[in-house]
Write a protein that holds these residues in place. Structure first.
Motif, PDB file in Angstrom:
ATOM      1  N   SER A  53       0.821  -1.217   0.000  1.00 50.35           N
ATOM      2  CA  SER A  53       0.000   0.000   0.000  1.00 50.35           C
ATOM      3  C   SER A  53       0.852   1.263   0.000  1.00 50.35           C
ATOM      4  N   PHE A  54       1.874   1.289   0.868  1.00 53.63           N
ATOM      5  CA  PHE A  54       2.704   2.492   0.967  1.00 53.63           C
ATOM      6  C   PHE A  54       3.566   2.689  -0.280  1.00 53.63           C
ATOM      7  N   LEU A  85       1.344   4.407  -2.639  1.00 54.96           N
ATOM      8  CA  LEU A  85       1.131   5.794  -2.240  1.00 54.96           C
ATOM      9  C   LEU A  85       2.393   6.630  -2.444  1.00 54.96           C
ATOM     10  N   VAL A 112      -1.666   9.829   3.124  1.00 58.02           N
ATOM     11  CA  VAL A 112      -2.071   8.546   3.705  1.00 58.02           C
ATOM     12  C   VAL A 112      -3.454   8.648   4.345  1.00 58.02           C
ATOM     13  N   LYS A 113      -3.726   9.763   5.013  1.00 61.42           N
ATOM     14  CA  LYS A 113      -4.981   9.935   5.743  1.00 61.42           C
ATOM     15  C   LYS A 113      -6.103  10.508   4.886  1.00 61.42           C
ATOM     16  N   GLY A 144      -5.858   8.103  -0.072  1.00 61.10           N
ATOM     17  CA  GLY A 144      -4.989   7.166   0.629  1.00 61.10           C
ATOM     18  C   GLY A 144      -5.772   6.060   1.301  1.00 61.10           C
ATOM     19  N   GLN A 145      -6.895   6.409   1.889  1.00 62.00           N
ATOM     20  CA  GLN A 145      -7.728   5.416   2.551  1.00 62.00           C
ATOM     21  C   GLN A 145      -8.294   4.397   1.557  1.00 62.00           C
ATOM     22  N   LEU A 152      -5.622   1.841   0.910  1.00 62.37           N
ATOM     23  CA  LEU A 152      -5.448   0.955   2.061  1.00 62.37           C
ATOM     24  C   LEU A 152      -6.615  -0.014   2.237  1.00 62.37           C
TER      25      LEU A 152
END
Length: 286
Positions: free
Chosen positions: A75-76, A79, A269-270, A274-275, A278
């Motif tokens: 995931s990262f 991103l 990420v937030k 990003g969600q 994830l």
């Protein structure tokens, strides 16, 4: 481009950038007043949320170093690529591994901008020390739960957590010092089960690899890792996993070499975008 760095490698410190490149100018009289006014306006419109939002025009550059739990790797990495495309001139370097090992590196002085842990307990070992204190309060951005990873096709017909205690079955667990291992112990305790694995691994990816290489019949890993493995393993859900859900906190570190880019990455990420990345990987929302 995004890249992962070995745990033992010292990462090059990036230039601190916050709100763009600062120039030293000599001004006087009315000119100084105008510049001060413009500076104040710029500061008020360049907050942390703006820096990482999908439509942000805030300027960040340089390398941002992210220490993240192994289960966040897929995931990262995705991103990180999005971040670099959105902010030309940036480079995201990742160090993925067991949260406890990453925390130990940070508290020992390894330069890092962002820390994303697989448990609040591990995050606390970083944020309560002067060496790695957070620039702000760590916040939970996703949750994760365990799943049993078996060989493709589940040849041992494993259907429950209790099945892992069968005689002769080779089971791998994460070490109890890392979040996935601590979660496994909680799940086993919830089921009133005692399990002696053939090995304890230092992070969830290492535990999963044992099954992928057919060196073990099963492993207790995160469901996100089962999904990321595709057809290399099969996944078995079990009710006791609900008693061992892990919250994942993230923070910008106080001594971040590149705090502006770090804040922008955390904001991505937030963000809703990003969600989505994830949750598509199998993570749950806080």
């Amino acid at each position: 481009m995004t890249r992962s760095v070995p745990r033992t490698r010292r990462i090059r410190r990036s230039l601190r950038v916050s709100g763009g490149i600062r120039r030293s100018l000599r001004v006087s009289g009315a000119g100084a007043a105008v510049l001060l006014t413009l500076s104040a306006c710029s500061s008020s419109s360049g907050g942390d949320e703006d820096a990482g939002s999908a439509g942000s025009s805030a300027k960040v550059s340089g390398q941002v170093t992210v220490f993240a739990a192994a289960s966040l790797k897929e995931s990262f990495t995705k991103l990180g690529e999005t971040f670099e495309q959105r902010h030309p001139g940036t480079e995201v370097s990742f160090n993925f591994g067991g949260s406890d090992s990453l925390a130990a590196g940070i508290t020992s002085g390894a330069p890092a901008d962002v820390f994303a842990s697989a448990s609040p307990k591990t995050m606390a070992t970083v944020t309560v020390t002067d060496a790695g204190a957070a620039a702000g309060e760590p916040s939970t951005f996703v949750r994760n739960r365990l799943e049993i990873a078996t060989l493709p096709g589940n040849p041992e017909r494993i259907s429950s957590l209790q099945d892992l205690t069968a005689s002769g079955l080779k089971v791998v667990l994460c070490d109890q010092s890392v979040p996935c291992g601590a979660a496994a112990q909680k799940a086993l305790a919830a089921g009133g089960l005692d399990l002696t694995p053939v090995s304890y691994e230092q992070d969830v990816k290492a535990a999963l690899t044992k099954v992928e290489l057919k060196e073990a019949d099963a492993a207790l890993v995160y469901r996100t890792d089962v999904r990321a493995a595709g057809g290399k393993v099969a996944g078995v859900d079990f009710p006791e996993a609900a008693e061992a859900v892990n919250d994942y906190p993230i923070t910008v570190l106080e001594d971040a070499p590149n705090p502006g880019a770090a804040k922008a990455f955390v904001a991505l990420v937030k963000s809703a975008e990003g969600q989505r990345v994830l949750t598509d990987a199998g993570f749950g929302t806080p």
